[in-house]
Design a protein around this motif. Structure first.
Motif, mmCIF file in Angstrom:
data_model
loop_
_atom_site.group_PDB
_atom_site.id
_atom_site.type_symbol
_atom_site.label_atom_id
_atom_site.label_comp_id
_atom_site.label_asym_id
_atom_site.label_seq_id
_atom_site.Cartn_x
_atom_site.Cartn_y
_atom_site.Cartn_z
ATOM 1 N N GLY A 170 0.809 -1.204 0.000
ATOM 2 C CA GLY A 170 0.000 0.000 0.000
ATOM 3 C C GLY A 170 0.841 1.252 0.000
ATOM 4 N N LEU A 171 2.125 1.106 0.408
ATOM 5 C CA LEU A 171 3.025 2.258 0.483
ATOM 6 C C LEU A 171 4.462 1.794 0.287
ATOM 7 C CD1 LEU A 171 3.008 5.185 3.001
ATOM 8 C CD2 LEU A 171 5.107 3.887 2.678
ATOM 9 N N ILE A 172 5.199 2.548 -0.482
ATOM 10 C CA ILE A 172 6.627 2.292 -0.701
ATOM 11 C C ILE A 172 7.366 3.603 -0.484
ATOM 12 C CG2 ILE A 172 8.378 1.584 -2.375
ATOM 13 C CD1 ILE A 172 6.220 0.018 -3.846
ATOM 14 N N PHE A 173 8.500 3.544 0.202
ATOM 15 C CA PHE A 173 9.318 4.752 0.337
ATOM 16 C C PHE A 173 10.781 4.414 0.092
ATOM 17 C CE2 PHE A 173 9.664 2.997 4.598
ATOM 18 C CZ PHE A 173 10.961 3.297 4.993
ATOM 19 N N ALA A 174 11.543 5.419 -0.324
ATOM 20 C CA ALA A 174 12.960 5.210 -0.611
ATOM 21 C C ALA A 174 13.711 6.527 -0.504
ATOM 22 C CB ALA A 174 13.143 4.622 -2.014
ATOM 23 N N GLY A 175 14.853 6.495 0.134
ATOM 24 C CA GLY A 175 15.735 7.653 0.165
ATOM 25 C C GLY A 175 16.416 7.795 -1.180
ATOM 26 N N ALA A 176 16.280 8.935 -1.812
ATOM 27 C CA ALA A 176 16.816 9.123 -3.165
ATOM 28 C C ALA A 176 18.332 8.984 -3.209
ATOM 29 C CB ALA A 176 16.408 10.495 -3.710
ATOM 30 N N HIS A 177 18.993 9.247 -2.083
ATOM 31 C CA HIS A 177 20.459 9.247 -2.077
ATOM 32 C C HIS A 177 21.055 7.857 -2.243
ATOM 33 C CE1 HIS A 177 19.078 8.664 2.045
ATOM 34 N NE2 HIS A 177 20.183 7.981 2.259
ATOM 35 N N LYS A 178 20.227 6.810 -2.237
ATOM 36 C CA LYS A 178 20.752 5.467 -2.464
ATOM 37 C C LYS A 178 21.082 5.232 -3.939
ATOM 38 C CE LYS A 178 20.582 3.818 1.737
ATOM 39 N NZ LYS A 178 21.798 3.354 2.447
ATOM 40 N N ASN A 179 20.183 5.631 -4.839
ATOM 41 C CA ASN A 179 20.471 5.454 -6.267
ATOM 42 C C ASN A 179 19.592 6.299 -7.182
ATOM 43 O OD1 ASN A 179 18.047 4.080 -6.057
ATOM 44 N ND2 ASN A 179 18.946 2.052 -6.343
ATOM 45 N N VAL A 180 18.906 7.309 -6.620
ATOM 46 C CA VAL A 180 18.042 8.155 -7.449
ATOM 47 C C VAL A 180 18.438 9.620 -7.322
ATOM 48 C CG1 VAL A 180 15.634 8.641 -8.071
ATOM 49 C CG2 VAL A 180 16.185 6.497 -6.974
ATOM 50 N N GLY A 181 19.643 9.903 -6.902
ATOM 51 C CA GLY A 181 20.054 11.299 -6.827
ATOM 52 C C GLY A 181 20.842 11.616 -5.585
ATOM 53 N N CYS A 182 20.822 12.884 -5.200
ATOM 54 C CA CYS A 182 21.591 13.323 -4.037
ATOM 55 C C CYS A 182 20.709 13.323 -2.794
ATOM 56 C CB CYS A 182 22.183 14.709 -4.276
ATOM 57 S SG CYS A 182 20.973 16.002 -4.642
ATOM 58 N N ALA A 183 21.345 13.443 -1.646
ATOM 59 C CA ALA A 183 20.614 13.417 -0.384
ATOM 60 C C ALA A 183 19.681 14.620 -0.281
ATOM 61 C CB ALA A 183 21.599 13.413 0.782
ATOM 62 N N GLY A 184 18.554 14.407 0.414
ATOM 63 C CA GLY A 184 17.661 15.529 0.664
ATOM 64 C C GLY A 184 16.206 15.257 0.383
ATOM 65 N N VAL A 185 15.916 14.322 -0.527
ATOM 66 C CA VAL A 185 14.514 14.042 -0.856
ATOM 67 C C VAL A 185 14.232 12.554 -0.680
ATOM 68 C CG1 VAL A 185 14.950 13.705 -3.336
ATOM 69 C CG2 VAL A 185 12.665 14.345 -2.540
ATOM 70 N N THR A 186 13.054 12.266 -0.148
ATOM 71 C CA THR A 186 12.594 10.890 0.026
ATOM 72 C C THR A 186 11.355 10.681 -0.818
ATOM 73 O OG1 THR A 186 13.396 10.931 2.306
ATOM 74 C CG2 THR A 186 11.881 9.154 1.711
ATOM 75 N N LEU A 187 11.351 9.613 -1.605
ATOM 76 C CA LEU A 187 10.214 9.301 -2.460
ATOM 77 C C LEU A 187 9.221 8.451 -1.685
ATOM 78 C CD1 LEU A 187 12.162 8.297 -5.706
ATOM 79 C CD2 LEU A 187 11.447 10.572 -4.963
ATOM 80 N N VAL A 188 7.966 8.829 -1.704
ATOM 81 C CA VAL A 188 6.904 8.066 -1.056
ATOM 82 C C VAL A 188 5.802 7.820 -2.075
ATOM 83 C CG1 VAL A 188 5.135 8.037 0.740
ATOM 84 C CG2 VAL A 188 7.396 8.982 1.242
ATOM 85 N N ILE A 189 5.431 6.552 -2.247
ATOM 86 C CA ILE A 189 4.346 6.167 -3.147
ATOM 87 C C ILE A 189 3.276 5.532 -2.272
ATOM 88 C CG2 ILE A 189 3.711 4.796 -5.164
ATOM 89 C CD1 ILE A 189 6.742 4.750 -5.866
ATOM 90 N N VAL A 190 2.103 6.162 -2.183
ATOM 91 C CA VAL A 190 1.090 5.716 -1.232
ATOM 92 C C VAL A 190 -0.275 5.613 -1.910
ATOM 93 C CG1 VAL A 190 0.780 8.096 -0.422
ATOM 94 C CG2 VAL A 190 -0.020 6.186 0.995
ATOM 95 N N ARG A 191 -0.981 4.537 -1.638
ATOM 96 C CA ARG A 191 -2.305 4.330 -2.209
ATOM 97 C C ARG A 191 -3.301 5.327 -1.634
ATOM 98 N NH1 ARG A 191 -3.136 -1.178 -1.039
ATOM 99 N NH2 ARG A 191 -4.705 -0.590 0.529
ATOM 100 N N GLU A 192 -4.167 5.851 -2.471
ATOM 101 C CA GLU A 192 -5.067 6.936 -2.070
ATOM 102 C C GLU A 192 -5.977 6.567 -0.903
ATOM 103 O OE1 GLU A 192 -7.136 7.926 -5.656
ATOM 104 O OE2 GLU A 192 -5.641 9.422 -6.263
ATOM 105 N N ASP A 193 -6.435 5.318 -0.835
ATOM 106 C CA ASP A 193 -7.377 4.951 0.220
ATOM 107 C C ASP A 193 -6.723 4.874 1.597
ATOM 108 O OD1 ASP A 193 -6.165 2.498 -1.019
ATOM 109 O OD2 ASP A 193 -7.211 1.531 0.642
ATOM 110 N N LEU A 194 -5.393 5.030 1.660
ATOM 111 C CA LEU A 194 -4.692 5.027 2.943
ATOM 112 C C LEU A 194 -4.497 6.435 3.492
ATOM 113 C CD1 LEU A 194 -1.933 2.349 2.188
ATOM 114 C CD2 LEU A 194 -4.138 2.033 3.338
ATOM 115 N N LEU A 195 -4.923 7.427 2.748
ATOM 116 C CA LEU A 195 -4.785 8.807 3.193
ATOM 117 C C LEU A 195 -5.951 9.192 4.109
ATOM 118 C CD1 LEU A 195 -3.806 10.470 -0.222
ATOM 119 C CD2 LEU A 195 -2.272 9.653 1.581
ATOM 120 N N GLY A 196 -5.657 10.089 5.050
ATOM 121 C CA GLY A 196 -6.721 10.625 5.886
ATOM 122 C C GLY A 196 -6.894 9.930 7.222
#
Length: 339
Positions: A170-196
């Motif tokens: 339902g949710l995936i997260f990853a620190g971008a500094h591992k292999n998607v860029g420089c440190a500072g941003v974290t990617l979060v992919i979350v299913r809409e029905d889990l919000l709120g």
């Protein structure tokens, strides 16, 4: 950069960024497009940055084939920030505030401890003497009434990965500094029905619903990190996408493990073969607990040869992606250590 100063960077994070990306960022550093200013100076509410963050999201969705009913968020705080954000946002889905945690290494262990501040946490695996194996899924003691199940797919410190897991995410997260860029941003992919369902005490800045409603610009996001992540994602698409990255990873890691497994015990893999990581490869020299002289020499000699970032996290001592140069040298050192 002169040729004599180039090094091979094996750091696990902040990790190496493709040189092609660095050169593009260098070229655009002072004047991004026709903006007349650096990306670092762009307002996060400007049309230029809106295009950057939208393009980054689009590229990520294309690469991972993210369904339309999932939100993509660009947050701050790294993976450690998500150790708190996840229970704060999800544990309120059910009134009993319970969660299952599959603890297979240092990161999931830390995440479970953090989640205990906000609800009841059950560690579903049989008790492990060490983080060198992942028990079969049939042995897991899952709670069918748990609010959510937490799992770390890539325990980078311990060099473990579960390649396939038969559960729905339902949710995936990853620190971008591992292999998607420089440190500072974290990617979060979350299913809409889990919000709120965030707990009332959840700070707005890490509330998934709030950030989704503001398209990750509730407050000033790490603008330059988002920009670099976008460049890396575009580069990844040009290289053949996720499937090609996987093949590259399999090829490189197999070559390294072959050296370890055929070193007559000089290099020691401390992880069970069934769950070896293809990204981080911790190993010891001469014996499972390591040899202080040989491992220090390994680091010194590798740096002399222009290879940096081979010293791993403190609990496992060494992490390596390329051992070939050192095989003959360290067989000589091993003979000296035995005397």
């Amino acid at each position: 950069m002169s040729e004599s100063k180039k090094v091979i960077n094996f750091s696990a994070g902040p990790a190496k960024i493709p040189e092609e990306v660095l050169l593009q960022a260098q070229n655009e550093l002072v004047n991004y497009g026709s903006a007349g200013v650096s990306v670092m100076e762009l307002s996060h509410r400007s049309s230029q940055f809106s295009k950057i963050i939208n393009n980054t999201e689009t590229c990520l969705r294309d690469l991972l084939n993210i369904p339309i009913n999932y939100k993509v968020l660009f947050l701050q705080g790294g993976g450690s920030g998500q150790f708190s954000a996840i229970p704060l946002n999800l544990i309120g889905l059910k009134p009993d505030h319970t969660a299952d945690y599959i603890v297979t290494g240092s990161w999931s262990s830390t995440a479970a401890k953090e989640a205990e501040k906000y609800g009841k946490v059950s560690r579903v695996l049989p008790k492990l003497d060490s983080f060198t194996v992942i028990p079969d899924q049939s042995t897991w003691n899952l709670n069918p009434d748990a609010t959510y199940l937490y799992y770390c797919a890539n325990e980078t410190i311990n060099g473990k990965i579960k390649h396939y897991l038969s559960i729905t995410f339902g949710l995936i997260f990853a620190g971008a500094h591992k292999n998607v860029g420089c440190a500072g941003v974290t990617l979060v992919i979350v299913r809409e029905d889990l919000l709120g369902y965030a707990l009332p005490s959840t700070p707005s800045v890490i509330c998934f619903r709030t950030q989704a409603e503001h398209k990750s610009i509730y407050n000033t996001p790490p603008t330059y990190s988002v920009y670099i992540a976008g460049l890396v994602l575009q580069w990844t698409k040009r290289q053949g996408g996720v499937s090609q990255m996987e093949q590259n990873s399999i090829q490189k890691s197999s070559a390294v493990y072959d050296v370890i497994d055929n070193s007559s015990g000089f290099y020691v893999s401390i992880v069970d073969k069934g769950c070896r990581s293809r990204m981080n490869i911790p190993f010891r020299i001469y014996r499972p607990e390591g040899d202080e002289f040989l491992e220090k020499t390994f680091i010194v000699e590798s740096e002399k040869l222009g290879m940096i970032g081979l010293k791993g996290h403190r609990p496992v001592c060494l992490t390596c992606i390329n051992l070939f140069v050192f095989v003959k040298q360290f067989h000589r050192y091993r003979k000296q250590a035995r005397k």
